[in-house]
Design an enzyme around this catalytic site. Structure first.
Site, PDB file in Angstrom:
ATOM      1  N   ARG A  27       4.413 -40.786  26.102  1.00  9.25           N
ATOM      2  CA  ARG A  27       4.083 -39.382  26.431  1.00  9.25           C
ATOM      3  C   ARG A  27       5.085 -38.417  25.825  1.00  9.25           C
ATOM      4  O   ARG A  27       4.852 -37.216  25.768  1.00  9.25           O
ATOM      5  CB  ARG A  27       4.059 -39.207  27.954  1.00  9.25           C
ATOM      6  N   TRP A  75       9.100 -34.560  25.891  1.00  6.75           N
ATOM      7  CA  TRP A  75       8.485 -34.087  24.650  1.00  6.75           C
ATOM      8  C   TRP A  75       8.803 -32.613  24.618  1.00  6.75           C
ATOM      9  O   TRP A  75       8.297 -31.835  25.427  1.00  6.75           O
ATOM     10  CB  TRP A  75       6.978 -34.331  24.651  1.00  6.75           C
ATOM     11  N   ASN A 101       7.234 -31.554  34.086  1.00  3.22           N
ATOM     12  CA  ASN A 101       6.263 -31.722  33.016  1.00  3.22           C
ATOM     13  C   ASN A 101       5.476 -30.430  32.997  1.00  3.22           C
ATOM     14  O   ASN A 101       5.102 -29.914  34.042  1.00  3.22           O
ATOM     15  CB  ASN A 101       5.349 -32.910  33.327  1.00  3.22           C
ATOM     16  N   GLY A 102       5.261 -29.847  31.806  1.00  2.24           N
ATOM     17  CA  GLY A 102       4.482 -28.610  31.737  1.00  2.24           C
ATOM     18  C   GLY A 102       5.277 -27.530  31.044  1.00  2.24           C
ATOM     19  O   GLY A 102       6.174 -27.819  30.246  1.00  2.24           O
ATOM     20  N   GLU A 492     -12.130 -38.777  11.565  1.00  2.00           N
ATOM     21  CA  GLU A 492     -11.260 -39.597  12.438  1.00  2.00           C
ATOM     22  C   GLU A 492     -10.391 -40.534  11.602  1.00  2.00           C
ATOM     23  O   GLU A 492      -9.202 -40.701  11.852  1.00  2.00           O
ATOM     24  CB  GLU A 492     -12.120 -40.387  13.432  1.00  2.00           C
ATOM     25  N   LYS A 496      -6.271 -40.668  11.723  1.00  2.00           N
ATOM     26  CA  LYS A 496      -5.501 -41.896  11.957  1.00  2.00           C
ATOM     27  C   LYS A 496      -4.438 -42.072  10.886  1.00  2.00           C
ATOM     28  O   LYS A 496      -3.283 -42.346  11.166  1.00  2.00           O
ATOM     29  CB  LYS A 496      -6.433 -43.107  11.970  1.00  2.00           C
ATOM     30  N   GLU A 499      -1.658 -39.181  11.106  1.00  2.00           N
ATOM     31  CA  GLU A 499      -0.808 -39.031  12.304  1.00  2.00           C
ATOM     32  C   GLU A 499       0.143 -40.214  12.487  1.00  2.00           C
ATOM     33  O   GLU A 499       1.135 -40.093  13.204  1.00  2.00           O
ATOM     34  CB  GLU A 499      -1.635 -38.817  13.565  1.00  2.00           C
ATOM     35  N   HIS A 515     -18.472 -29.124  -3.622  1.00  2.00           N
ATOM     36  CA  HIS A 515     -18.304 -27.669  -3.418  1.00  2.00           C
ATOM     37  C   HIS A 515     -16.838 -27.301  -3.295  1.00  2.00           C
ATOM     38  O   HIS A 515     -16.484 -26.327  -2.634  1.00  2.00           O
ATOM     39  CB  HIS A 515     -19.071 -27.245  -2.154  1.00  2.00           C
ATOM     40  N   LYS A 614       1.164 -38.458  23.622  1.00  2.00           N
ATOM     41  CA  LYS A 614      -0.122 -39.085  23.907  1.00  2.00           C
ATOM     42  C   LYS A 614      -1.117 -38.104  24.485  1.00  2.00           C
ATOM     43  O   LYS A 614      -2.294 -38.156  24.201  1.00  2.00           O
ATOM     44  CB  LYS A 614       0.067 -40.252  24.883  1.00  2.00           C
TER      45      LYS A 614
HETATM   46  C1  AGP Z   1      -5.568 -39.013  18.592  1.00  2.00           C
HETATM   47  O1  AGP Z   1      -5.133 -40.152  17.852  1.00  2.00           O
HETATM   48  C2  AGP Z   1      -4.433 -38.094  18.924  1.00  2.00           C
HETATM   49  N1  AGP Z   1      -3.431 -38.763  19.681  1.00  2.00           N
HETATM   50  C3  AGP Z   1      -4.903 -36.796  19.561  1.00  2.00           C
HETATM   51  O2  AGP Z   1      -5.666 -36.126  18.586  1.00  2.00           O
HETATM   52  C4  AGP Z   1      -5.758 -36.911  20.845  1.00  2.00           C
HETATM   53  O3  AGP Z   1      -7.014 -37.447  20.539  1.00  2.00           O
HETATM   54  C5  AGP Z   1      -5.950 -35.489  21.410  1.00  2.00           C
HETATM   55  O4  AGP Z   1      -4.686 -34.974  21.773  1.00  2.00           O
HETATM   56  C6  AGP Z   1      -6.890 -35.458  22.620  1.00  2.00           C
HETATM   57  O5  AGP Z   1      -6.354 -36.221  23.661  1.00  2.00           O
HETATM   58  P1  AGP Z   1      -7.321 -36.552  24.911  1.00  2.00           P
HETATM   59  O6  AGP Z   1      -8.465 -37.374  24.393  1.00  2.00           O
HETATM   60  O7  AGP Z   1      -6.438 -37.308  25.868  1.00  2.00           O
HETATM   61  O8  AGP Z   1      -7.786 -35.242  25.480  1.00  2.00           O
END
Ligand code: AGP
Length: 619
Positions: A27, A75, A101-102, A492, A496, A499, A515, A614
């Site tokens: 996280r 984070w 957290n927040g 997607e 992957k 990231e 285009h 995460k």
């Molecule tokens: C996906 O590999 C990323 N970790 C990120 O884009 C993630 O999908 C996004 O933050 C949404 O998270 P969620 O599905 O828990 O809402």
């Protein structure tokens, strides 16, 4: 988002807190810290920049003893990763500490006000204003009542926060409070001991009896149990859930990374996703948690799907499925954009949120916008009991088990499968999908886990992907192309790669390449083309030829045994044949494995990529 773990009971707190933080490190991993009340009744704090291993080494060198404590892995939002910005943050006299957290959106005003009252700030964080506020109210107006001081302090905060407070003057208890959607707070009951955490995996090895703290609620936790209140101090009755996850589900086991484990367990996770939802005798799907009876379905004029990141690409597939099977118009929105376009929401709409964590603040905010507009809401969510599952009218669990790797993999294939089930369910209710189609799809879905398992076994035991990554990991840019159902897979697959390997990659509708993006094609820009045998195969072949004509390398995802494409592409990754609507769920798997192997070769931190977390609980 950050990770929080707390413990109170007869055991040493530090090892339990540290072990719990290890389960939450996905996280956030900029810095970490913990605090315990030691034998002298003082609060001992240890904090360290960087990953949890740094904190663990520090505690080995400077041990802390105590049977009540709280820890945090960060984070960073406000203030760079550093020891001074690591949580817990302490009051001036060291009598109390806070982890959070927040985000405190009004922290500058509060900081200025507190400085005027004589408070000195050691950190750059927004969190530090919370501990000083509690300290201030503790001695001014709350008459030494810790819980009242926490409640009073939270009234000054703007923005989502989950906090846990430890005070030497109240050495038998932890106080937790939640304000808005700042990531979960769960309380676990043991035998004569209690646990608190941001997420279930942190404490699942100790207890399965979990209570979820909701927004604007507080828990006062002692070794004997927990008492729950609202932020006005009124008692709240709460029922625990018994979590049936296997604790090892949140462990790596024999895999090298969580991401590797989660990729290669998709045969099993898809089995779990489908479990109990296919009725073979009636060739139909049964989804009893949607809270969406046929009469409600038939009133629907529109479905809007809101999501972020990988979940957004799943939503794009949901549009295809629902429009094709249920013939209802579907809009797909980035959750972070939805509420800013002032959407026209009515009670004849269903807003579906796709979210693995169930805690993504942008997605929760979009749901609130939908709810206020009178729309029905549905969450397709993986984390059991998470905020999204609780605030929506109905929910559909992905049932993929805990997903720890920051890069989402098994949750993606699970959510796409859930969307196909939802499309079928809506089509059944509206009579827009005939029996033959239902039979075809129910049968195809029943074979999906086996096909995924075969594909993954070959990938795991072969050397195809390692060899490919060996050849291609030096490139700095990739283009991913897909058409129709495979356009979301192109998006997607590109996410992957970028990231976890930090290689720039763009996913594009294949038809769009000419285009603009075709200008990028040369020997330095490989193209990944998703071209299984389906109704638009020929179109994809011509796209591949356009790339080859400009000297570009092509890696194709193709149907096993397709010899024609072997002549057209430089590299081919094969997937089994199946029903056209299920092909995207299989087509993404090679792209997951490819990204994983590329990241390994680039020495990237696969499970904890730089700058990511995460679940994002800030806007
Ligand atoms: C996906 O590999 C990323 N970790 C990120 O884009 C993630 O999908 C996004 O933050 C949404 O998270 P969620 O599905 O828990 O809402």
């Amino acid at each position: 988002m950050c990770g929080i773990v707390g413990y109170v009971g007869p055991q040493a707190a530090a090892p339990i807190v540290l072990q719990g933080l290890r389960q939450l490190e996905y996280r956030g991993y900029d810095s970490a810290g913990l605090a315990v009340i030691d034998a002298d009744g003082e609060i001992a704090v240890r904090r360290e920049k960087g990953k949890l291993s740094g904190l663990s080494n520090l505690i080995d060198a400077e041990p802390v003893q105590g049977s009540i404590g709280v820890g945090h892995t960060r984070w960073a939002t406000h203030g760079p990763p550093s020891r001074r910005n690591a949580h817990p943050h302490a009051s001036p006299d060291g009598d109390l500490v806070v982890v959070q957290n927040g985000i405190v959106e009004n922290f500058l005003d509060l900081r200025t006000r507190l400085q005027a009252q004589g408070y000195h700030f050691d950190s750059d964080t927004d969190t530090e204003v919370i501990v000083h506020l509690i300290h201030h109210y503790y001695g001014n107006g709350c008459h030494g009542d810790l819980a009242a001081s926490v409640r009073r302090a939270l009234r000054d905060l703007k923005g989502p926060s989950a906090v846990v407070v430890l005070s030497k003057n109240w050495p038998d208890r932890l106080i937790a409070a939640r304000l808005g959607n700042a990531g979960g707070v769960v309380v676990g009951r043991g035998e004569g001991e209690m646990y608190i955490a941001s997420d279930i995996p942190a404490i699942l090895r100790h207890t399965r009896e979990i209570t979820f703290l909701e927004s604007r609620q507080m828990a006062v936790i002692t070794a004997d149990g927990a008492a729950y209140f609202d932020l006005d101090g009124r008692p709240v009755a709460k029922e625990p859930l018994l979590i049936d996850w296997n604790p090892t589900a949140a462990e790596k086991g024999e895999y090298r990374h969580f991401m590797q484990k989660e990729i290669f367990e998709q045969g099993r996770s898809l089995t779990d996703t489908l479990r109990g939802r296919l009725n073979f005798s009636t060739a139909s799907v049964e989804l009893d948690t949607l809270n969406l009876p046929p009469d409600a379905v038939n009133k629907l004029e529109k479905v809007t799907i809101v999501a972020c990141g990988t979940s957004y690409y799943s939503a794009l597939l949901g549009k295809y499925y629902i429009e094709r099977l249920a013939r209802i118009p579907v809009e797909v929105d980035y959750a972070s954009e939805y509420r800013y376009r002032q959407p026209l929401v009515t009670d004849k709409q269903l807003v579906v949120a796709i979210t693995q964590s169930g805690e993504t603040v942008d997605t929760l905010a979009a749901l609130e916008e939908a709810r206020q507009g009178g729309a029905g809401t549905l969450a397709i969510v993986n984390a059991i009991g998470s905020q999204a599952a609780r605030v929506c009218d109905g929910y559909l669990y992905m049932q993929a088990g805990p997903e720890i790797g920051v890069a989402s993999t098994k949750a993606f294939t699970a959510s796409v499968t859930d969307l196909l089930l939802l499309g079928l369910y809506l089509g059944q209710a509206r009579g827009t999908v005939d029996e033959a189609t239902r039979k075809e799809l129910v049968h195809a879905l029943s074979t999906l886990p086996g096909l995924a398992g075969e594909l993954l076994d070959e990938a795991f035991h072969g050397r195809r992907y390692q060899a490919l990554a060996e050849e291609l990991h030096g490139y700095h840019n990739f283009l991913y192309l897909g058409r129709a159902l495979h356009y979301p897979i192109a998006r997607e697959g590109a996410l992957k790669l970028k990231e976890i390997s930090y290689i720039h990659a763009e996913g594009y509708p294949a038809g769009e390449m000419k285009h603009g993006p075709i200008a990028l094609i040369d020997e330095q820009m490989p193209t990944v083309a998703i071209a299984p045998r389906d109704s638009i195969y020929d179109k994809m072949i011509s796209q591949i030829e356009q790339v080859k004509a400009r000297g570009g390398l092509v890696l194709a995802v193709a149907t096993a045994g397709d010899e024609y494409i072997q002549q057209k592409a430089d590299y081919v990754l094969e997937i089994p044949a199946t029903h056209e609507l299920l092909l995207p769920i299989l087509a993404v798997i090679p792209l997951q494995v490819f990204a994983y192997e590329m990241a390994l070769r680039r020495g990237a931190d696969v499970d904890q990529p730089r700058n990511l977390a995460k679940s994002v609980t800030v806007e």
